[in-house]
Design an enzyme around this catalytic site. Structure first.
Site, mmCIF file in Angstrom:
data_model
loop_
_atom_site.group_PDB
_atom_site.id
_atom_site.type_symbol
_atom_site.label_atom_id
_atom_site.label_comp_id
_atom_site.label_asym_id
_atom_site.label_seq_id
_atom_site.Cartn_x
_atom_site.Cartn_y
_atom_site.Cartn_z
ATOM 1 N N HIS A 31 10.190 -0.786 9.707
ATOM 2 C CA HIS A 31 9.315 0.152 9.683
ATOM 3 C C HIS A 31 9.944 1.691 8.797
ATOM 4 O O HIS A 31 9.351 2.301 8.419
ATOM 5 C CB HIS A 31 8.529 0.554 11.002
ATOM 6 N N GLU A 82 5.554 2.851 10.776
ATOM 7 C CA GLU A 82 5.606 3.116 9.307
ATOM 8 C C GLU A 82 5.056 4.546 8.787
ATOM 9 O O GLU A 82 5.412 5.101 7.928
ATOM 10 C CB GLU A 82 5.143 1.858 8.551
ATOM 11 N N THR A 124 1.979 -0.305 4.236
ATOM 12 C CA THR A 124 1.935 -1.733 3.568
ATOM 13 C C THR A 124 1.145 -2.569 4.233
ATOM 14 O O THR A 124 0.795 -3.758 3.688
ATOM 15 C CB THR A 124 3.568 -1.878 3.550
ATOM 16 N N CYS A 153 1.508 -4.202 1.105
ATOM 17 C CA CYS A 153 2.436 -5.270 0.327
ATOM 18 C C CYS A 153 1.707 -6.445 0.069
ATOM 19 O O CYS A 153 0.598 -7.036 0.677
ATOM 20 C CB CYS A 153 3.215 -5.628 1.721
ATOM 21 N N SER A 181 1.129 -5.732 17.004
ATOM 22 C CA SER A 181 1.375 -5.716 15.370
ATOM 23 C C SER A 181 0.251 -5.530 14.731
ATOM 24 O O SER A 181 -0.672 -6.169 14.464
ATOM 25 C CB SER A 181 2.013 -7.028 14.871
ATOM 26 N N SER A 182 0.551 -4.464 13.757
ATOM 27 C CA SER A 182 -0.733 -3.891 13.006
ATOM 28 C C SER A 182 -1.279 -4.974 12.224
ATOM 29 O O SER A 182 -2.446 -5.226 11.997
ATOM 30 C CB SER A 182 -0.324 -2.628 12.174
ATOM 31 N N ASN A 183 -0.527 -5.744 11.455
ATOM 32 C CA ASN A 183 -0.931 -6.675 10.349
ATOM 33 C C ASN A 183 -1.442 -7.912 11.165
ATOM 34 O O ASN A 183 -2.240 -8.638 10.491
ATOM 35 C CB ASN A 183 0.199 -7.098 9.290
ATOM 36 N N SER A 225 5.663 -10.856 10.789
ATOM 37 C CA SER A 225 6.930 -11.003 11.372
ATOM 38 C C SER A 225 7.130 -11.902 12.647
ATOM 39 O O SER A 225 7.914 -11.909 13.382
ATOM 40 C CB SER A 225 7.357 -9.766 12.015
#
Length: 242
Positions: A31, A82, A124, A153, A181-183, A225
């Protein structure tokens, strides 16, 4: 799980450099860190192993080039590490937009800065759909020049598109990844737009609480991840249910 594996090998996880003795080695995670953390590490004579994602480094460099003649708007989650790190490179004339209502507050700051140009970039792992929506709103409300850089990303955007497509082909969806986790959370929300039966799980232990029958068509998507071994354990478990 990944952090635990590393800690079992002797890595010590810290939340700030006050916990790191001088002349030590320190790893900065993907990050990235705030600008002043690098400066502090230098003062403490730390050997920095900087594992900041290359795409995040590129965003920082773009911001440094734009900030002298542009107001910087970062579209992202305000408390995400991030975004916090990236924002520290933007100087005084900058803001973070997480929700649509943040746009008006940001444009007030732009007016106070007397800058006639806005540079917009993104966390991202932010929602691609929301980024497009916010940029259109900024362009609609701001009279000056708006330059936007969709720094989401490619892998994140691809996953978001794939989870949306997959959710239309199944009747139950499992998102595998860290619950913080954000994503991963974004993938869950996208799947929920299509399906009611969506579950966010971290590992094989969580799946045992989900009711699955042979009549279910189950879609699986993993966060950026999430280790392959975790996903394969879940796939193997579902195969054995047959």
């Amino acid at each position: 799980r990944v952090i635990k594996d590393l800690e079992d090998k002797g890595m010590i996880t810290v939340s700030n450099l006050d916990q790191v003795p001088e002349d030590s080695k320190v790893i900065f995670r993907a990050h990235g860190e705030k600008k002043d953390v690098y400066e502090e590490a230098n003062k403490k004579n730390l050997e920095v192993i900087d594992l900041t994602c290359g795409k995040i480094r590129i965003i920082r460099n773009k911001i440094l080039k734009q900030k002298d003649n542009s107001f910087i708007i970062i579209i992202g989650k305000k408390n995400h590490p991030e975004t916090i790190g990236t924002y520290s490179y933007a100087g005084d004339n900058a803001s973070i937009v997480e929700f649509e209502e943040d746009i008006i507050d940001s444009l007030d700051l732009v007016l106070n800065s007397h800058l006639k140009r806005i540079y917009v970039c993104a966390q991202t792992t932010f929602s691609s759909k929301l980024f497009d929506l916010y940029v259109d709103k900024i362009k609609e409300l701001f009279d000056g020049e708006v330059v936007f850089d969709k720094t989401i990303c490619d892998a994140t955007e691809k996953r978001q598109n794939e989870v949306r497509e997959l959710a239309h082909c199944v009747n139950k969806m499992i998102i595998v990844g860290g619950k913080k986790s954000s994503n991963t959370k974004e993938l869950y929300l996208i799947a929920k737009e299509v399906l009611d039966d969506v579950y966010l799980i971290q590992d094989i232990n969580d799946i045992k609480d989900i009711s699955i029958s042979n009549s279910n068509i189950v879609g699986i998507m993993a966060g950026a991840s999430t280790p392959d071994v975790v996903v394969l354990e879940i796939v193997d478990y579902l195969d054995k249910l047959k």
